[in-house]
Motif scaffolding. Structure first.
Motif, PDB file in Angstrom:
ATOM      1  N   ALA A  70       0.800  -1.231   0.000  1.00  0.00           N
ATOM      2  CA  ALA A  70       0.000   0.000   0.000  1.00  0.00           C
ATOM      3  C   ALA A  70       0.834   1.282   0.000  1.00  0.00           C
ATOM      4  O   ALA A  70       0.494   2.231  -0.712  1.00  0.00           O
ATOM      5  CB  ALA A  70      -0.967  -0.004   1.180  1.00  0.00           C
ATOM      6  N   PRO A  71       1.921   1.364   0.776  1.00  0.00           N
ATOM      7  CA  PRO A  71       2.716   2.601   0.732  1.00  0.00           C
ATOM      8  C   PRO A  71       3.261   2.911  -0.662  1.00  0.00           C
ATOM      9  O   PRO A  71       3.397   4.085  -1.022  1.00  0.00           O
ATOM     10  CB  PRO A  71       3.852   2.320   1.724  1.00  0.00           C
ATOM     11  N   GLN A  72       3.557   1.875  -1.442  1.00  0.00           N
ATOM     12  CA  GLN A  72       4.089   2.069  -2.791  1.00  0.00           C
ATOM     13  C   GLN A  72       2.985   2.319  -3.816  1.00  0.00           C
ATOM     14  O   GLN A  72       3.224   2.930  -4.847  1.00  0.00           O
ATOM     15  CB  GLN A  72       4.906   0.841  -3.196  1.00  0.00           C
ATOM     16  N   ARG A  73       1.758   1.853  -3.523  1.00  0.00           N
ATOM     17  CA  ARG A  73       0.657   2.002  -4.472  1.00  0.00           C
ATOM     18  C   ARG A  73      -0.549   2.694  -3.829  1.00  0.00           C
ATOM     19  O   ARG A  73      -1.634   2.120  -3.679  1.00  0.00           O
ATOM     20  CB  ARG A  73       0.249   0.634  -5.031  1.00  0.00           C
ATOM     21  N   PRO A  74      -0.383   3.961  -3.454  1.00  0.00           N
ATOM     22  CA  PRO A  74      -1.502   4.688  -2.847  1.00  0.00           C
ATOM     23  C   PRO A  74      -2.680   4.861  -3.791  1.00  0.00           C
ATOM     24  O   PRO A  74      -3.819   5.024  -3.344  1.00  0.00           O
ATOM     25  CB  PRO A  74      -0.878   6.039  -2.484  1.00  0.00           C
ATOM     26  N   ASP A  75      -2.409   4.829  -5.098  1.00  0.00           N
ATOM     27  CA  ASP A  75      -3.511   4.954  -6.062  1.00  0.00           C
ATOM     28  C   ASP A  75      -4.483   3.789  -5.937  1.00  0.00           C
ATOM     29  O   ASP A  75      -5.704   3.972  -6.060  1.00  0.00           O
ATOM     30  CB  ASP A  75      -2.959   5.065  -7.485  1.00  0.00           C
ATOM     31  N   LEU A  76      -3.958   2.593  -5.667  1.00  0.00           N
ATOM     32  CA  LEU A  76      -4.826   1.425  -5.508  1.00  0.00           C
ATOM     33  C   LEU A  76      -5.612   1.505  -4.197  1.00  0.00           C
ATOM     34  O   LEU A  76      -6.775   1.087  -4.141  1.00  0.00           O
ATOM     35  CB  LEU A  76      -4.003   0.135  -5.543  1.00  0.00           C
ATOM     36  N   VAL A  77      -4.982   2.042  -3.152  1.00  0.00           N
ATOM     37  CA  VAL A  77      -5.683   2.222  -1.868  1.00  0.00           C
ATOM     38  C   VAL A  77      -6.854   3.176  -2.060  1.00  0.00           C
ATOM     39  O   VAL A  77      -7.979   2.912  -1.613  1.00  0.00           O
ATOM     40  CB  VAL A  77      -4.725   2.772  -0.791  1.00  0.00           C
ATOM     41  N   LEU A  78      -6.589   4.305  -2.724  1.00  0.00           N
ATOM     42  CA  LEU A  78      -7.638   5.310  -2.926  1.00  0.00           C
ATOM     43  C   LEU A  78      -8.781   4.748  -3.760  1.00  0.00           C
ATOM     44  O   LEU A  78      -9.960   4.971  -3.452  1.00  0.00           O
ATOM     45  CB  LEU A  78      -7.044   6.551  -3.599  1.00  0.00           C
ATOM     46  N   LYS A  79      -8.461   4.008  -4.802  1.00  0.00           N
ATOM     47  CA  LYS A  79      -9.506   3.416  -5.641  1.00  0.00           C
ATOM     48  C   LYS A  79     -10.331   2.402  -4.851  1.00  0.00           C
ATOM     49  O   LYS A  79     -11.556   2.312  -5.038  1.00  0.00           O
ATOM     50  CB  LYS A  79      -8.882   2.769  -6.872  1.00  0.00           C
ATOM     51  N   ASP A  80      -9.679   1.648  -3.974  1.00  0.00           N
ATOM     52  CA  ASP A  80     -10.416   0.721  -3.100  1.00  0.00           C
ATOM     53  C   ASP A  80     -11.457   1.474  -2.281  1.00  0.00           C
ATOM     54  O   ASP A  80     -12.629   1.082  -2.208  1.00  0.00           O
ATOM     55  CB  ASP A  80      -9.447   0.016  -2.144  1.00  0.00           C
TER      56      ASP A  80
END
Length: 413
Positions: free
Chosen positions: A381-391
């Motif tokens: 998650a720290p490396q892919r915040p875009d995926l966290v936000l989309k979730d």
């Protein structure tokens, strides 16, 4: 033929001008003061041009330093011969700044650096590296350098499929725990650098390795408070592999994806209320208003109930305080490490009083794990915040992202 330097030419021209000025007749004396002003103006222009030439030369000698836009904990300075990484936030509240010189192998023999000027000098590109936090794994893997990873403490926590293959093959050695690294194994595998993770400046294993001639480099990615700030630490790893351009491209893609998702979230017509955290013994820890999680919820266009607090970490509250403010919250994220409603009820019967529990609107980031139990969220998650936000957007505003499959968050079972 000798060619005078630019500064020498300026002095010669200026002296010639003064000679002509001094040779003026008495009749021209009234004009001399005007000539004096002109001379001053010419000298100023020439001197300015000189400085501009020096600046141009400096730019040629010092290529552009990689741009750090969001991260606050480190900086990179690049010159023609080597790169310097400065870490100003190795852990929360750190007062000590660390500086590391990264020198291309082919230039090691021709460059002399004072050993006391840097906390570590590392030849690049690195072939053998030890890292100590799962948050380091995705950055190295994205840079195509996972083959350089030779050791890790508590390797069961690693979720990456490719990294697990290397662990099973014996290419990545188990080193015990970060607080008590097995220095014998670490010395045996002979890393060129150890990227350390610390909650303070005390780690006896690091000191032992350092005395043995192994460079210790601190990484403070976990101290960043913004989603894109954490993700930008991929640029910290890039100079170790001479892959700055690759890291810049990867980060720009993540940044663009994050910003697009943020814009999409603003189209939502409602702003659901959100509760976070859970009880640990008798204290309920919620995310602070200036924390990483709070920023995600803000960008996902949610009404986080503790958004106005100033805390950058967790806030410890009593069950009564949380019930008063959060009992009617529409959604509840990350109820400690519980992954099922039955677990929640068994852990504390008061949990069933919350509207999110009753309406089955509780979501956890601890459901998805690697094959040995490592939680994917804490690693990737720290490396892919875009995926966290989309979730989060897909959960809070499902009409905006129909058919989207989440990467980290899952409804409780």
């Amino acid at each position: 033929m000798y060619e005078p330097k630019f500064t020498t030419k300026v002095i010669i021209l200026f002296n010639l001008f003064l000679q002509k000025l001094n040779n003026l007749t008495f009749d021209g004396m009234m004009k001399k003061s005007s000539f004096g002003l002109v001379s001053l103006l010419i000298f100023t222009l020439l001197f300015t041009s000189c400085k501009e030439k020096k600046s141009e030369l400096a730019l040629k000698q010092n290529p552009d330093t990689p741009s750090i836009q969001y991260a606050q904990g480190f900086s990179i300075e690049k010159n023609a011969d080597y790169t310097v990484i400065r870490v100003v936030s190795a852990w929360p509240g750190a007062s000590e700044e660390f500086s590391y010189a990264l020198v291309p192998r082919e230039k090691l023999a021709s460059i002399t650096l004072p050993s006391d000027a840097y906390d570590a000098i590392v030849p690049t590109p690195v072939d053998r590296m030890i890292v100590t936090s799962t948050t380091h794994i995705p950055a190295i893997e994205s840079l195509g350098a996972l083959n350089t990873l030779v050791g890790f403490p508590s390797s069961d926590l690693i979720s990456s499929t490719e990294a697990r293959k290397r662990i099973d093959e014996g290419s990545i050695r188990e080193l015990g725990t970060n607080e008590n690294i097995n220095t014998e194994i670490a010395l045996e595998i002979n890393p060129e650098v150890v990227v350390g993770f610390g909650i303070n400046g005390t780690n006896k294993a690091y000191e032992t390795l350092k005395l043995s001639g192994i460079p210790i480099v601190y990484n403070g990615d976990w101290t960043e408070q913004t989603p894109l700030g954490k993700a930008e630490w991929i640029k910290f790893f890039a100079p170790f592999y001479q892959k700055e351009a690759v890291a810049d491209s990867i980060f720009k893609t993540i940044e663009s994806s994050y910003k697009e998702a943020k814009v999409l979230a603003q189209q939502a017509l409602d702003k659901p209320t959100v509760l976070t955290g859970g009880l640990y013994k008798d204290v309920w820890y919620v995310a602070g208003g200036n924390s990483w999680m709070s920023q995600f919820l803000k960008d996902a266009n949610a009404n986080y109930l503790w958004k106005d607090t100033e805390d950058t970490g967790s806030i410890g509250l009593s069950l009564e305080e949380v019930l008063t403010q959060g009992q009617k919250a529409d959604f509840w994220f990350n109820p400690s490490l519980h992954t099922a409603y039955e677990q929640l009820e068994n852990a504390n019967p008061h949990y069933i009083q919350f509207g999110a529990y009753i309406n089955r609107k509780v979501f956890s980031n601890a459901v998805r794990k690697g094959e040995t139990g490592g939680i994917l969220f804490y690693e990737l998650a720290p490396q892919r915040p875009d995926l966290v936000l989309k979730d989060l957007i897909s959960i809070l505003h499902p009409d905006l992202m129909e058919g989207y499959e989440t990467h980290f968050f899952s409804p409780l079972q």
